[in-house]
Design a protein around this motif. Structure first.
Motif, PDB file in Angstrom:
ATOM      1  N   ILE A  92       0.836  -1.203   0.000  1.00 18.60           N
ATOM      2  CA  ILE A  92       0.000   0.000   0.000  1.00 18.60           C
ATOM      3  C   ILE A  92       0.870   1.252   0.000  1.00 18.60           C
ATOM      4  N   SER A  93       2.035   1.199   0.638  1.00 15.35           N
ATOM      5  CA  SER A  93       2.960   2.342   0.614  1.00 15.35           C
ATOM      6  C   SER A  93       3.416   2.640  -0.807  1.00 15.35           C
ATOM      7  N   VAL A  94       3.639   1.603  -1.592  1.00 20.00           N
ATOM      8  CA  VAL A  94       4.051   1.770  -2.985  1.00 20.00           C
ATOM      9  C   VAL A  94       2.898   2.249  -3.858  1.00 20.00           C
ATOM     10  N   LEU A  95       1.726   1.715  -3.642  1.00 14.56           N
ATOM     11  CA  LEU A  95       0.599   1.966  -4.543  1.00 14.56           C
ATOM     12  C   LEU A  95      -0.232   3.188  -4.179  1.00 14.56           C
ATOM     13  N   PHE A  96      -0.371   3.494  -2.880  1.00 12.15           N
ATOM     14  CA  PHE A  96      -1.229   4.600  -2.455  1.00 12.15           C
ATOM     15  C   PHE A  96      -0.482   5.706  -1.720  1.00 12.15           C
ATOM     16  N   GLY A  97       0.622   5.373  -1.075  1.00  8.35           N
ATOM     17  CA  GLY A  97       1.353   6.395  -0.341  1.00  8.35           C
ATOM     18  C   GLY A  97       1.760   5.922   1.043  1.00  8.35           C
ATOM     19  N   GLU A  98       2.769   6.575   1.594  1.00  6.71           N
ATOM     20  CA  GLU A  98       3.367   6.174   2.865  1.00  6.71           C
ATOM     21  C   GLU A  98       2.359   6.149   4.008  1.00  6.71           C
ATOM     22  N   GLY A  99       1.519   7.170   4.112  1.00  6.68           N
ATOM     23  CA  GLY A  99       0.557   7.241   5.214  1.00  6.68           C
ATOM     24  C   GLY A  99      -0.490   6.149   5.148  1.00  6.68           C
ATOM     25  N   TRP A 100      -1.018   5.886   3.944  1.00  5.71           N
ATOM     26  CA  TRP A 100      -1.995   4.808   3.787  1.00  5.71           C
ATOM     27  C   TRP A 100      -1.361   3.454   4.082  1.00  5.71           C
ATOM     28  N   GLY A 101      -0.102   3.295   3.672  1.00  7.18           N
ATOM     29  CA  GLY A 101       0.607   2.055   3.984  1.00  7.18           C
ATOM     30  C   GLY A 101       0.762   1.856   5.478  1.00  7.18           C
ATOM     31  N   TRP A 102       1.054   2.941   6.186  1.00  2.00           N
ATOM     32  CA  TRP A 102       1.178   2.861   7.649  1.00  2.00           C
ATOM     33  C   TRP A 102      -0.137   2.412   8.281  1.00  2.00           C
ATOM     34  N   MET A 403      -9.338  -5.037   2.859  1.00  2.00           N
ATOM     35  CA  MET A 403     -10.033  -4.076   2.007  1.00  2.00           C
ATOM     36  C   MET A 403      -9.044  -3.190   1.263  1.00  2.00           C
ATOM     37  N   PHE A 404      -7.971  -2.786   1.939  1.00  2.00           N
ATOM     38  CA  PHE A 404      -6.921  -2.004   1.285  1.00  2.00           C
ATOM     39  C   PHE A 404      -6.331  -2.766   0.096  1.00  2.00           C
ATOM     40  N   VAL A 405      -6.001  -4.033   0.320  1.00  2.00           N
ATOM     41  CA  VAL A 405      -5.370  -4.833  -0.736  1.00  2.00           C
ATOM     42  C   VAL A 405      -6.322  -5.024  -1.917  1.00  2.00           C
ATOM     43  N   SER A 406      -7.603  -5.243  -1.641  1.00  3.65           N
ATOM     44  CA  SER A 406      -8.578  -5.427  -2.719  1.00  3.65           C
ATOM     45  C   SER A 406      -8.661  -4.186  -3.601  1.00  3.65           C
ATOM     46  N   VAL A 407      -8.737  -3.007  -2.985  1.00  4.69           N
ATOM     47  CA  VAL A 407      -8.804  -1.756  -3.745  1.00  4.69           C
ATOM     48  C   VAL A 407      -7.490  -1.498  -4.478  1.00  4.69           C
ATOM     49  N   ALA A 408      -6.376  -1.866  -3.850  1.00  2.00           N
ATOM     50  CA  ALA A 408      -5.059  -1.604  -4.441  1.00  2.00           C
ATOM     51  C   ALA A 408      -4.813  -2.377  -5.730  1.00  2.00           C
ATOM     52  N   MET A 409      -5.599  -3.438  -5.972  1.00  2.00           N
ATOM     53  CA  MET A 409      -5.433  -4.208  -7.203  1.00  2.00           C
ATOM     54  C   MET A 409      -5.575  -3.322  -8.441  1.00  2.00           C
ATOM     55  N   ARG A 413      -2.546  -3.007 -11.306  1.00  3.09           N
ATOM     56  CA  ARG A 413      -2.660  -3.363 -12.725  1.00  3.09           C
ATOM     57  C   ARG A 413      -2.178  -2.228 -13.641  1.00  3.09           C
ATOM     58  N   LYS A 414      -2.395  -0.981 -13.224  1.00  5.19           N
ATOM     59  CA  LYS A 414      -1.956   0.165 -14.042  1.00  5.19           C
ATOM     60  C   LYS A 414      -0.431   0.274 -14.109  1.00  5.19           C
ATOM     61  N   ARG A 415       0.257  -0.262 -13.084  1.00  2.48           N
ATOM     62  CA  ARG A 415       1.715  -0.083 -13.019  1.00  2.48           C
ATOM     63  C   ARG A 415       2.497  -1.320 -13.434  1.00  2.48           C
ATOM     64  N   GLU A 416       1.820  -2.464 -13.581  1.00  2.00           N
ATOM     65  CA  GLU A 416       2.508  -3.693 -13.985  1.00  2.00           C
ATOM     66  C   GLU A 416       3.069  -3.540 -15.401  1.00  2.00           C
ATOM     67  N   GLY A 417       4.337  -3.908 -15.550  1.00  5.03           N
ATOM     68  CA  GLY A 417       4.997  -3.766 -16.841  1.00  5.03           C
ATOM     69  C   GLY A 417       5.508  -2.370 -17.107  1.00  5.03           C
ATOM     70  N   THR A 419       6.265   0.545 -14.011  1.00  2.09           N
ATOM     71  CA  THR A 419       7.156   0.766 -12.867  1.00  2.09           C
ATOM     72  C   THR A 419       7.224  -0.439 -11.952  1.00  2.09           C
ATOM     73  N   LEU A 420       6.497  -1.498 -12.299  1.00  2.00           N
ATOM     74  CA  LEU A 420       6.530  -2.748 -11.545  1.00  2.00           C
ATOM     75  C   LEU A 420       6.616  -3.912 -12.529  1.00  2.00           C
ATOM     76  N   PRO A 421       7.185  -5.053 -12.102  1.00  2.74           N
ATOM     77  CA  PRO A 421       7.304  -6.188 -13.016  1.00  2.74           C
ATOM     78  C   PRO A 421       5.942  -6.744 -13.422  1.00  2.74           C
ATOM     79  N   LEU A 422       5.912  -7.457 -14.524  1.00  2.00           N
ATOM     80  CA  LEU A 422       4.716  -8.184 -14.905  1.00  2.00           C
ATOM     81  C   LEU A 422       4.540  -9.357 -13.949  1.00  2.00           C
ATOM     82  N   PRO A 423       3.323  -9.660 -13.552  1.00  4.61           N
ATOM     83  CA  PRO A 423       3.104 -10.744 -12.581  1.00  4.61           C
ATOM     84  C   PRO A 423       3.222 -12.119 -13.221  1.00  4.61           C
TER      85      PRO A 423
END
Length: 497
Positions: A92-102, A403-409, A413-417, A419-423
């Protein structure tokens, strides 16, 4: 605002590269199954059947499994793309931000602190029952915690310390302190014994049901709803879901250790989804056999329904064995929870969100300080305090993280391939499953007791206060601009190295 600043994944790759990659599929299956099939399978079925669902308790387990399973798919894809220590916190820190990850990580920390203490107390209660069967009774000041409940469920002065809970948490922590691979090996041995014992119970119980024709215990399969209560009908099944859901949180402990996985692109999906499938099968079989052997109304206030049922139908010897195996199962759960919780604390220290000493590794690449802090806190809590009023915090914290992880999907998907590797693994039926996972977790959360929601709210207020008072100013996490001056991408090669 730094709260919304997204952490560069390369920061976590660099920080976690010193962790020892020693866990394979067998280790993760053992830790996952050992964590899921522990206190829940030996204590919850009887209570939920008697108080909420009757024989239809199997539907409560299956609905909870369905909701957890939709999130498990998301966990599997996240863990293959970002195999970082800290699971949802780091993602969540990577996908939404440091505070949300915390916030997501703080929710999981509540789960691990309470779960370790709760399982430690459960181990002690079962072990003391075994001792009493052998006519051995510890002194009151050594078997009852400092604070306890009276018959009216009021907090009162108890004994002095639950010494068994204290000792077992320390022993489990010492094994984890030696390294994740040692914890995985111990779990592999104990989980095999536990599964064998559960299968023996299923076999013996099925034989008794067929030979004694106790089919009437299943009628009515869905008891009529009692107005003004949570028993019977669909409301009883759904109330059971809220209580049972904590049984399926074990796969998060797998993801939390993905930084120590051998070939995480393959091991993580197999470990997460495999352990969940095994757990669903065993839960379903145990619940069906349990309510078929003994009328569900007899399980009221029975903390060890499996052993109770065996004793009731004349299998006292097997009952003793099951109690011993139940403790072995809880010990595996302790290993998994301490392993995952210490890695989460390590992640906080690694990033400067908590004191940096928690993020330091010893010469073997193990987060010793994080293990010590988790052990001290949970050992004291399990030894001196009761846990009934905290137990649903396990579900509350986990559901929020889920719930955070579900929304973060959707962000993933927008960043795969890019700024992030393909799954190597993708969630099927995207975007339907992530949406259903979020909605399902939300409804389960709303079904928790009011006290659990209040305690969860207070815990999050404390977490937010710590973030703004300490974490925000001490954070070491970096954005892509701070690392490379441009948007960076982590590759399969960087993850492997």
């Amino acid at each position: 605002m730094k709260f919304f600043t997204k952490v560069d994944p390369a920061f976590y790759v660099a920080k976690d590269k010193h962790l020892t990659q020693s866990l394979g599929v067998k280790d993760f299956l053992a830790l996952g199954v050992g964590t899921i099939i522990s206190t829940s399978i030996f204590t919850l079925p009887g209570t939920v059947a008697a108080n909420y669902a009757g024989p239809s308790i199997i539907f409560s387990y299956l609905i909870a499994a369905f909701v957890a399973g939709m999130v498990a798919f998301a966990y599997s894809e996240m863990a293959t793309v970002m195999p970082f220590a800290g699971s949802a916190y780091s993602w969540i820190s990577v996908l939404f931000g440091e505070g949300w990850g915390w916030i997501a990580g703080w929710a999981l920390l509540a789960e691990y602190f309470v779960a370790v203490a709760f399982v430690g107390a459960g181990f002690s209660a079962t072990f003391q029952a075994i001792l009493q069967q052998q006519h051995i009774l510890l002194p009151r000041n050594l078997r009852i915690p400092l604070v306890a409940y009276d018959s009216s469920n009021n907090l009162v002065r108890g004994g002095l310390v639950d010494v068994i809970a204290l000792v077992i948490v320390v022993i489990a922590a010492l094994i984890v302190w030696r390294g994740a691979s040692d914890a995985g090996k111990v779990s592999q041995v104990l989980v095999v014994l536990k599964v064998i014992a559960i299968l023996v119970f299923i076999g013996v119980g099925t034989y008794f049901i067929i030979s004694h024709k106790t089919w009437s215990n299943y009628v009515p399969f869905i008891p009529q709803h009692k107005v003004g209560t949570s028993f019977g009908g669909f409301s009883g099944i759904w109330s059971g879901v809220s209580v049972i859901f904590l049984a399926y949180i074990g796969f998060d402990s797998i993801a939390a250790n993905s930084g120590e996985a051998i070939n995480p692109k393959k091991t993580m999906p197999r470990g997460i989804l495999g352990s969940l499938l095994i757990a669903v099968f065993l839960f379903s079989m145990v619940t069906m056999v349990l309510v078929g052997m003994v009328p569900y109304v007899k399980f009221a206030n029975q903390a060890a329904p499996v052993s109770f049922a065996l004793t009731q139908v004349g299998f006292g010897g097997i009952s003793l064995i099951v109690s011993l195996v139940a403790d072995a199962g809880m010990f595996i759960a302790l290993l998994g929870m301490i392993l995952a919780g210490s890695r989460l604390l390590y992640s906080f220290g690694r990033d400067g969100m908590l004191p940096a000493s928690l993020g330091k590794l010893n010469k073997k690449g193990h987060p010793t300080n994080a293990v010590i802090l988790l052990t001290v806190i949970t050992a004291l809590v399990s030894a001196f305090l009761p846990f009934t009023f905290l137990s649903q915090l396990i579900s509350a914290g986990t559901l929020i993280a889920f719930m955070f992880v579900s929304v973060a999907m959707f962000s993933l998907r927008k960043r795969e391939g890019k700024t992030l590797p393909l799954p190597s693994y993708k969630v099927p039926f995207y975007p339907v499953l992530p949406v259903l996972g979020f909605v399902g977790c939300l409804f389960v959360f709303l079904g928790l007791q009011t006290d659990a929601k209040i305690y969860a709210g207070l815990w999050f207020l404390l977490g937010i206060a710590i973030y703004f008072a300490y974490g925000r100013s001490h954070s070491l996490s970096k954005t892509s601009d701070q690392i490379n001056g441009v948007n960076s991408i982590i590759t399969e090669e960087s993850l492997a190295n």
